[in-house]
Design an enzyme around this catalytic site. Structure first.
Site, PDB file in Angstrom:
ATOM      1  N   GLY A 118      -5.433 -10.916   4.382  1.00  0.00           N
ATOM      2  CA  GLY A 118      -4.223 -10.130   5.408  1.00  0.00           C
ATOM      3  C   GLY A 118      -4.269  -9.364   6.307  1.00  0.00           C
ATOM      4  O   GLY A 118      -4.546  -9.359   7.404  1.00  0.00           O
ATOM      5  N   ALA A 150      -2.894  -8.609   1.935  1.00  0.00           N
ATOM      6  CA  ALA A 150      -1.076  -8.183   2.075  1.00  0.00           C
ATOM      7  C   ALA A 150      -0.883  -7.181   0.537  1.00  0.00           C
ATOM      8  O   ALA A 150      -1.782  -7.696   0.008  1.00  0.00           O
ATOM      9  CB  ALA A 150      -0.090  -8.906   2.067  1.00  0.00           C
ATOM     10  N   GLU A 154      -7.473 -15.537  -0.960  1.00  0.00           N
ATOM     11  CA  GLU A 154      -6.269 -15.194  -1.465  1.00  0.00           C
ATOM     12  C   GLU A 154      -6.591 -16.487  -2.542  1.00  0.00           C
ATOM     13  O   GLU A 154      -5.689 -16.693  -3.381  1.00  0.00           O
ATOM     14  CB  GLU A 154      -5.308 -15.815  -0.768  1.00  0.00           C
ATOM     15  CG  GLU A 154      -4.819 -15.517   1.189  1.00  0.00           C
ATOM     16  CD  GLU A 154      -6.338 -14.797   1.709  1.00  0.00           C
ATOM     17  OE1 GLU A 154      -7.035 -15.054   1.435  1.00  0.00           O
ATOM     18  OE2 GLU A 154      -4.934 -14.322   2.917  1.00  0.00           O
ATOM     19  N   GLU A 180      -6.993 -11.695   8.132  1.00  0.00           N
ATOM     20  CA  GLU A 180      -6.294 -12.214   9.543  1.00  0.00           C
ATOM     21  C   GLU A 180      -5.920 -11.354  10.500  1.00  0.00           C
ATOM     22  O   GLU A 180      -5.887 -11.478  11.958  1.00  0.00           O
ATOM     23  CB  GLU A 180      -4.819 -12.899   8.459  1.00  0.00           C
ATOM     24  CG  GLU A 180      -5.270 -14.073   7.905  1.00  0.00           C
ATOM     25  CD  GLU A 180      -4.262 -14.896   6.716  1.00  0.00           C
ATOM     26  OE1 GLU A 180      -3.220 -13.958   6.095  1.00  0.00           O
ATOM     27  OE2 GLU A 180      -3.938 -15.760   6.497  1.00  0.00           O
TER      28      GLU A 180
HETATM   29  N1  DAK Z   1      -2.573  -4.898  -2.546  1.00  0.00           N
HETATM   30  C1  DAK Z   1      -2.142  -3.502  -3.081  1.00  0.00           C
HETATM   31  N2  DAK Z   1      -2.654  -3.456  -3.853  1.00  0.00           N
HETATM   32  C2  DAK Z   1      -4.149  -3.377  -3.357  1.00  0.00           C
HETATM   33  C3  DAK Z   1      -5.006  -4.304  -3.024  1.00  0.00           C
HETATM   34  C4  DAK Z   1      -3.483  -5.581  -2.606  1.00  0.00           C
HETATM   35  N3  DAK Z   1      -4.072  -6.306  -1.401  1.00  0.00           N
HETATM   36  N4  DAK Z   1      -6.166  -4.478  -2.925  1.00  0.00           N
HETATM   37  C5  DAK Z   1      -6.244  -3.656  -3.450  1.00  0.00           C
HETATM   38  N5  DAK Z   1      -5.688  -2.570  -3.320  1.00  0.00           N
HETATM   39  C6  DAK Z   1      -5.163  -0.990  -4.483  1.00  0.00           C
HETATM   40  C7  DAK Z   1      -6.066  -1.572  -6.512  1.00  0.00           C
HETATM   41  O1  DAK Z   1      -5.306  -2.079  -7.064  1.00  0.00           O
HETATM   42  C8  DAK Z   1      -6.498  -0.340  -6.302  1.00  0.00           C
HETATM   43  O2  DAK Z   1      -5.091   0.549  -6.832  1.00  0.00           O
HETATM   44  P1  DAK Z   1      -5.666   0.990  -7.686  1.00  0.00           P
HETATM   45  O3  DAK Z   1      -5.256   0.689  -9.587  1.00  0.00           O
HETATM   46  O4  DAK Z   1      -6.459   2.178  -7.542  1.00  0.00           O
HETATM   47  O5  DAK Z   1      -4.039   1.954  -7.960  1.00  0.00           O
HETATM   48  C9  DAK Z   1      -6.748   0.327  -5.440  1.00  0.00           C
HETATM   49  O6  DAK Z   1      -6.608  -0.688  -4.475  1.00  0.00           O
HETATM   50  C10 DAK Z   1      -8.112   0.078  -5.378  1.00  0.00           C
HETATM   51  O7  DAK Z   1      -9.034  -1.020  -5.713  1.00  0.00           O
HETATM   52  P2  DAK Z   1      -9.820  -1.260  -6.141  1.00  0.00           P
HETATM   53  O8  DAK Z   1     -10.242  -0.627  -7.727  1.00  0.00           O
HETATM   54  O9  DAK Z   1      -9.316  -2.854  -6.747  1.00  0.00           O
HETATM   55  O10 DAK Z   1     -11.386  -1.373  -5.130  1.00  0.00           O
HETATM   56  P3  DAK Z   1     -12.518  -1.967  -6.043  1.00  0.00           P
HETATM   57  O11 DAK Z   1     -13.989  -1.585  -5.072  1.00  0.00           O
HETATM   58  O12 DAK Z   1     -13.060  -2.352  -7.073  1.00  0.00           O
HETATM   59  O13 DAK Z   1     -12.311  -3.372  -5.334  1.00  0.00           O
HETATM   60  C11 DAK Z   1     -11.434  -5.221  -3.376  1.00  0.00           C
HETATM   61  C12 DAK Z   1     -11.896  -3.877  -2.979  1.00  0.00           C
HETATM   62  C13 DAK Z   1     -10.847  -5.212  -1.836  1.00  0.00           C
HETATM   63  C14 DAK Z   1     -12.215  -6.119  -3.705  1.00  0.00           C
HETATM   64  C15 DAK Z   1     -10.428  -5.650  -4.239  1.00  0.00           C
HETATM   65  O14 DAK Z   1      -9.250  -4.282  -4.396  1.00  0.00           O
HETATM   66  C16 DAK Z   1     -10.015  -6.651  -4.488  1.00  0.00           C
HETATM   67  O15 DAK Z   1     -10.462  -7.947  -4.316  1.00  0.00           O
HETATM   68  N6  DAK Z   1      -8.496  -6.137  -3.516  1.00  0.00           N
HETATM   69  C17 DAK Z   1      -7.313  -7.459  -3.621  1.00  0.00           C
HETATM   70  C18 DAK Z   1      -7.653  -7.900  -2.156  1.00  0.00           C
HETATM   71  C19 DAK Z   1      -7.046 -10.088  -2.132  1.00  0.00           C
HETATM   72  O16 DAK Z   1      -6.777 -10.631  -3.103  1.00  0.00           O
HETATM   73  N7  DAK Z   1      -6.538  -9.904  -0.886  1.00  0.00           N
HETATM   74  C20 DAK Z   1      -5.487 -10.725  -0.379  1.00  0.00           C
HETATM   75  C21 DAK Z   1      -4.417 -10.997  -0.937  1.00  0.00           C
HETATM   76  S1  DAK Z   1      -2.924 -11.480  -0.179  1.00  0.00           S
HETATM   77  C22 DAK Z   1       1.411 -13.826   5.650  1.00  0.00           C
HETATM   78  C23 DAK Z   1       0.862 -12.685   5.832  1.00  0.00           C
HETATM   79  C24 DAK Z   1      -0.367 -11.731   5.181  1.00  0.00           C
HETATM   80  C25 DAK Z   1      -0.637 -12.434   4.516  1.00  0.00           C
HETATM   81  C26 DAK Z   1       0.116 -14.046   3.446  1.00  0.00           C
HETATM   82  C27 DAK Z   1       1.242 -13.949   4.424  1.00  0.00           C
HETATM   83  N8  DAK Z   1       2.462 -14.383   5.989  1.00  0.00           N
HETATM   84  C28 DAK Z   1       3.154 -13.621   7.817  1.00  0.00           C
HETATM   85  C29 DAK Z   1       3.804 -15.221   5.542  1.00  0.00           C
HETATM   86  C30 DAK Z   1      -1.280 -12.333   2.882  1.00  0.00           C
HETATM   87  C31 DAK Z   1      -1.563 -12.578   1.606  1.00  0.00           C
HETATM   88  C32 DAK Z   1      -3.071 -12.072   1.625  1.00  0.00           C
HETATM   89  O17 DAK Z   1      -3.824 -10.817   1.745  1.00  0.00           O
END
Ligand code: DAK
Length: 264
Positions: A115, A71, A138, A118
């Site tokens: 997400g 997300a 998360e 998921e």
């Molecule tokens: N959101 C927004 N931007 C994201 C992102 C995300 N989840 N993941 C990556 N990006 C963006 C980065 O900020 C970066 O943007 P710039 O800095 O270039 O502007 C660009 O994508 C490239 O990312 P990286 O530079 O970090 O690239 P790397 O190859 O070094 O790393 C990575 C890739 C995927 C390992 C890393 O970006 C990362 O760890 N990303 C976050 C992953 C994460 O934590 N995902 C979980 C998020 S929480 C719900 C439904 C769904 C959810 C909750 C509730 N309900 C229905 C109630 C879901 C929650 C989640 O998913």
């Protein structure tokens, strides 16, 4: 692919009588992070393909680098409990995919995190590129999964592996995901779409009532008691003997020819 949406691309593909609805998540700069607009558009596209008689099956995919990295974190970051509770933070359209009655194949390359993992697990089955990486990170953000990760992941890979992934935030590669049963097959990245579309084409050739009932029954197997699911399966099995496709399918076998299903 068509660009009538902002965050996804859609296309109808295939050579047979019934075609495949292809949906590609398309926020490349954010690694397909799932914001409200993307989820709204995805919901619309899924329901439109589901309602289209000419479509037999849907393929959902992302880019080479990411199916979806979760997300959208900047959207979530400013919230507090009250604003999240009152707005129902990002719940809109997250489960539209579960209302789709036709089979949905997830074709996953690169990151499928949070997400994104998921959403992939809400597909009916997953074909992974050898570059795929699955995870529920998360916990690193000080939150927990919010779209079924704590429930679907253990059902897919078992308790120990699910706990490991959810509690340590480690990613699972495609080989491990296949071994654990999270994905049905792994293929070289450059063959991902060929493989997924061929699977879809095979499904398109079968009787639509059969494909829809199989999907419904397999999903039912994850919800209730085994005996309840088997009883419903028996009833639907009998019900299909009222279909034209049953007569055609069995008649074709006996006459040693290919069946021509009418989807009724
Ligand atoms: N959101 C927004 N931007 C994201 C992102 C995300 N989840 N993941 C990556 N990006 C963006 C980065 O900020 C970066 O943007 P710039 O800095 O270039 O502007 C660009 O994508 C490239 O990312 P990286 O530079 O970090 O690239 P790397 O190859 O070094 O790393 C990575 C890739 C995927 C390992 C890393 O970006 C990362 O760890 N990303 C976050 C992953 C994460 O934590 N995902 C979980 C998020 S929480 C719900 C439904 C769904 C959810 C909750 C509730 N309900 C229905 C109630 C879901 C929650 C989640 O998913």
């Amino acid at each position: 692919m068509s660009n009538s949406y902002e965050c996804i691309l859609t296309e109808v593909v295939g050579t047979g009588e019934r075609k495949t609805g292809l949906i590609r998540l398309n926020r490349p700069k954010q690694l397909n992070a799932l914001n409200d607009m993307l989820m709204d558009e995805l919901g619309q596209a899924l329901l439109a393909f589901d309602a289209d008689e000419g479509i037999g099956c849907i393929v959902l995919t992302g880019s080479e680098r990411a199916f979806a990295a979760g997300a959208d974190i900047p959207t979530m970051a400013p919230h507090n409990f009250m604003s999240a509770f009152k707005s129902g933070l990002i719940s809109k359209n997250w489960e539209t995919i579960l209302r789709v009655r036709k089979p949905v194949i997830g074709a996953v390359a690169g990151f499928a995190l949070g997400g994104g993992c998921e959403l992939a697990m809400m597909c009916d089955f997953l074909i992974a590129a050898d570059s795929a990486k699955f995870g529920q990170p998360e916990i690193k953000l000080g939150i927990i999964p919010g779209a079924g990760g704590t429930q679907r992941l253990p059902r897919a890979v078992g308790k120990s592996k699910a706990m490991d992934m959810l509690l340590t935030a480690r990613m699972m590669d495609a080989t491990e995901a296949e071994r654990a049963g999270l994905v049905s097959r792994v293929v070289p990245a450059d063959q991902l779409m060929t493989e997924a579309l061929a699977a879809a084409e095979a499904i398109n050739g079968f009787s639509a009532p059969s494909t829809m009932l199989i999907k419904e029954l397999v999903n039912l197997s994850f919800q209730g008691a085994l005996s309840d699911g088997v009883a419903v399966e028996r009833r639907y099995f009998h019900a299909l003997f009222g279909s034209e496709d049953q007569r055609e399918g069995m008649g074709a076998f006996l006459e040693k020819r290919a069946p021509k299903f009418q989807h009724r």
